[in-house]
Design an enzyme around this catalytic site. Structure first.
Site, PDB file in Angstrom:
ATOM      1  N   ASP A 152       0.856  -1.186   0.000  1.00  0.00           N
ATOM      2  CA  ASP A 152       0.000   0.000   0.000  1.00  0.00           C
ATOM      3  C   ASP A 152       0.895   1.240   0.000  1.00  0.00           C
ATOM      4  O   ASP A 152       1.864   1.327   0.745  1.00  0.00           O
ATOM      5  CB  ASP A 152      -0.922  -0.007   1.223  1.00  0.00           C
ATOM      6  CG  ASP A 152      -2.068   0.967   1.074  1.00  0.00           C
ATOM      7  OD1 ASP A 152      -3.223   0.529   0.991  1.00  0.00           O
ATOM      8  OD2 ASP A 152      -1.802   2.207   1.030  1.00  0.00           O
ATOM      9  N   VAL A 155     -11.026   2.869  -3.588  1.00  0.00           N
ATOM     10  CA  VAL A 155     -10.662   2.341  -4.913  1.00  0.00           C
ATOM     11  C   VAL A 155     -11.651   1.219  -5.223  1.00  0.00           C
ATOM     12  O   VAL A 155     -11.755   0.244  -4.457  1.00  0.00           O
ATOM     13  CB  VAL A 155      -9.214   1.820  -4.944  1.00  0.00           C
ATOM     14  CG1 VAL A 155      -8.894   1.242  -6.323  1.00  0.00           C
ATOM     15  CG2 VAL A 155      -8.220   2.924  -4.582  1.00  0.00           C
ATOM     16  N   HIS A 210     -10.306  -5.340  -3.040  1.00  0.00           N
ATOM     17  CA  HIS A 210      -8.973  -5.556  -2.482  1.00  0.00           C
ATOM     18  C   HIS A 210      -9.076  -5.917  -1.012  1.00  0.00           C
ATOM     19  O   HIS A 210      -9.992  -5.481  -0.304  1.00  0.00           O
ATOM     20  CB  HIS A 210      -8.079  -4.322  -2.665  1.00  0.00           C
ATOM     21  CG  HIS A 210      -8.688  -3.031  -2.213  1.00  0.00           C
ATOM     22  ND1 HIS A 210      -9.640  -2.364  -2.955  1.00  0.00           N
ATOM     23  CD2 HIS A 210      -8.494  -2.295  -1.086  1.00  0.00           C
ATOM     24  CE1 HIS A 210      -9.999  -1.257  -2.318  1.00  0.00           C
ATOM     25  NE2 HIS A 210      -9.332  -1.201  -1.176  1.00  0.00           N
ATOM     26  N   ILE A 211      -8.113  -6.707  -0.591  1.00  0.00           N
ATOM     27  CA  ILE A 211      -7.984  -7.081   0.817  1.00  0.00           C
ATOM     28  C   ILE A 211      -6.736  -6.387   1.355  1.00  0.00           C
ATOM     29  O   ILE A 211      -5.642  -6.570   0.806  1.00  0.00           O
ATOM     30  CB  ILE A 211      -7.842  -8.606   0.981  1.00  0.00           C
ATOM     31  CG1 ILE A 211      -9.053  -9.336   0.399  1.00  0.00           C
ATOM     32  CG2 ILE A 211      -7.647  -8.972   2.456  1.00  0.00           C
ATOM     33  CD1 ILE A 211      -8.863 -10.846   0.327  1.00  0.00           C
ATOM     34  N   HIS A 212      -6.924  -5.576   2.396  1.00  0.00           N
ATOM     35  CA  HIS A 212      -5.767  -4.992   3.087  1.00  0.00           C
ATOM     36  C   HIS A 212      -5.196  -6.056   4.013  1.00  0.00           C
ATOM     37  O   HIS A 212      -5.951  -6.724   4.740  1.00  0.00           O
ATOM     38  CB  HIS A 212      -6.186  -3.817   3.971  1.00  0.00           C
ATOM     39  CG  HIS A 212      -6.732  -2.629   3.251  1.00  0.00           C
ATOM     40  ND1 HIS A 212      -5.987  -1.506   2.979  1.00  0.00           N
ATOM     41  CD2 HIS A 212      -7.972  -2.376   2.761  1.00  0.00           C
ATOM     42  CE1 HIS A 212      -6.745  -0.603   2.366  1.00  0.00           C
ATOM     43  NE2 HIS A 212      -7.954  -1.107   2.219  1.00  0.00           N
ATOM     44  N   GLN A 223     -14.279   2.457   1.458  1.00  0.00           N
ATOM     45  CA  GLN A 223     -13.675   2.045   0.184  1.00  0.00           C
ATOM     46  C   GLN A 223     -13.440   3.281  -0.694  1.00  0.00           C
ATOM     47  O   GLN A 223     -14.346   4.100  -0.887  1.00  0.00           O
ATOM     48  CB  GLN A 223     -14.579   1.050  -0.556  1.00  0.00           C
ATOM     49  CG  GLN A 223     -13.928   0.495  -1.822  1.00  0.00           C
ATOM     50  CD  GLN A 223     -14.742  -0.623  -2.478  1.00  0.00           C
ATOM     51  OE1 GLN A 223     -15.851  -0.948  -2.052  1.00  0.00           O
ATOM     52  NE2 GLN A 223     -14.170  -1.208  -3.511  1.00  0.00           N
ATOM     53  N   ASN A 236     -12.830  -3.049   2.840  1.00  0.00           N
ATOM     54  CA  ASN A 236     -13.838  -1.997   2.899  1.00  0.00           C
ATOM     55  C   ASN A 236     -14.765  -2.179   1.708  1.00  0.00           C
ATOM     56  O   ASN A 236     -14.322  -2.158   0.564  1.00  0.00           O
ATOM     57  CB  ASN A 236     -13.165  -0.619   2.864  1.00  0.00           C
ATOM     58  CG  ASN A 236     -12.265  -0.391   4.074  1.00  0.00           C
ATOM     59  OD1 ASN A 236     -12.607  -0.784   5.184  1.00  0.00           O
ATOM     60  ND2 ASN A 236     -11.120   0.222   3.856  1.00  0.00           N
TER      61      ASN A 236
HETATM   62  P1  AMP Z   1      -9.712   1.507   0.336  1.00  0.00           P
HETATM   63  O1  AMP Z   1      -9.801   2.872   0.953  1.00  0.00           O
HETATM   64  O2  AMP Z   1     -10.105   0.387   1.229  1.00  0.00           O
HETATM   65  O3  AMP Z   1     -10.398   1.466  -1.013  1.00  0.00           O
HETATM   66  O4  AMP Z   1      -8.175   1.258   0.081  1.00  0.00           O
HETATM   67  C1  AMP Z   1      -7.491   1.735  -1.027  1.00  0.00           C
HETATM   68  C2  AMP Z   1      -6.040   1.675  -0.694  1.00  0.00           C
HETATM   69  O5  AMP Z   1      -5.293   1.791  -1.888  1.00  0.00           O
HETATM   70  C3  AMP Z   1      -5.549   2.797   0.233  1.00  0.00           C
HETATM   71  O6  AMP Z   1      -5.014   2.236   1.420  1.00  0.00           O
HETATM   72  C4  AMP Z   1      -4.501   3.516  -0.597  1.00  0.00           C
HETATM   73  O7  AMP Z   1      -3.415   3.959   0.171  1.00  0.00           O
HETATM   74  C5  AMP Z   1      -4.112   2.450  -1.601  1.00  0.00           C
HETATM   75  N1  AMP Z   1      -3.568   2.946  -2.848  1.00  0.00           N
HETATM   76  C6  AMP Z   1      -4.087   3.915  -3.640  1.00  0.00           C
HETATM   77  N2  AMP Z   1      -3.323   4.087  -4.735  1.00  0.00           N
HETATM   78  C7  AMP Z   1      -2.313   3.184  -4.641  1.00  0.00           C
HETATM   79  C8  AMP Z   1      -1.183   2.872  -5.459  1.00  0.00           C
HETATM   80  N3  AMP Z   1      -0.946   3.507  -6.614  1.00  0.00           N
HETATM   81  N4  AMP Z   1      -0.338   1.886  -5.050  1.00  0.00           N
HETATM   82  C9  AMP Z   1      -0.569   1.241  -3.881  1.00  0.00           C
HETATM   83  N5  AMP Z   1      -1.610   1.496  -3.066  1.00  0.00           N
HETATM   84  C10 AMP Z   1      -2.470   2.454  -3.436  1.00  0.00           C
END
Ligand code: AMP
Length: 112
Positions: free
Chosen positions: A30, A94, A98-100, A92, A85
């Protein structure tokens, strides 16, 4: 599904610190880590969010968990937290499933 930053990472249009890749999935760090170890596991299939997954995705979803496990072990984690999320209200940002995976520190419960 429209293009997202993650579909561009899958297609290698934009760089990422990739930790693991196979035909079905990708794991990368991340860019804004919330723990000493924080990576994301995503399917290459463009699923917008967990709520959009169907029975057809059953084995893919299981695969993502095993990839999370494998990469967590690669990263030396013995304890870690998974977060997905689902939807803007849940945090959320993005819209590609995705799984954090977070580790390297202790975590509170319940989460904020
Ligand atoms: P969410 O808020 O659960 O949708 O998580 C999206 C995650 O993507 C966030 O923790 C961001 O920091 C991460 N993120 C966004 N752009 C990038 C990128 N280019 N490379 C790696 N992580 C990213």
């Amino acid at each position: 599904m429209s293009e997202t930053i993650f579909s561009k990472i899958i297609s290698k249009e934009i760089p990422a610190a990739i930790l693991y890749e196979d035909d079905l999935s990708l794991a990368f760090r991340d860019v804004n880590p919330q723990a000493p170890v924080h990576f994301l596991v995503i399917p290459k299939k463009p699923i917008v969010k967990l709520a959009d997954a169907t029975i057809e995705d059953q084995s893919l979803l299981g695969h993502l968990l095993l990839v999370a496990n494998k990469v967590a072990s690669q990263e030396g984690l013995t304890a870690f937290r998974l977060v997905t999320n689902c939807g803007a209200e849940a945090g959320q940002s993005v819209f590609h499933l995705h799984i954090h995976v977070l580790g390297g520190r202790s975590f509170d419960w319940p989460p904020g």
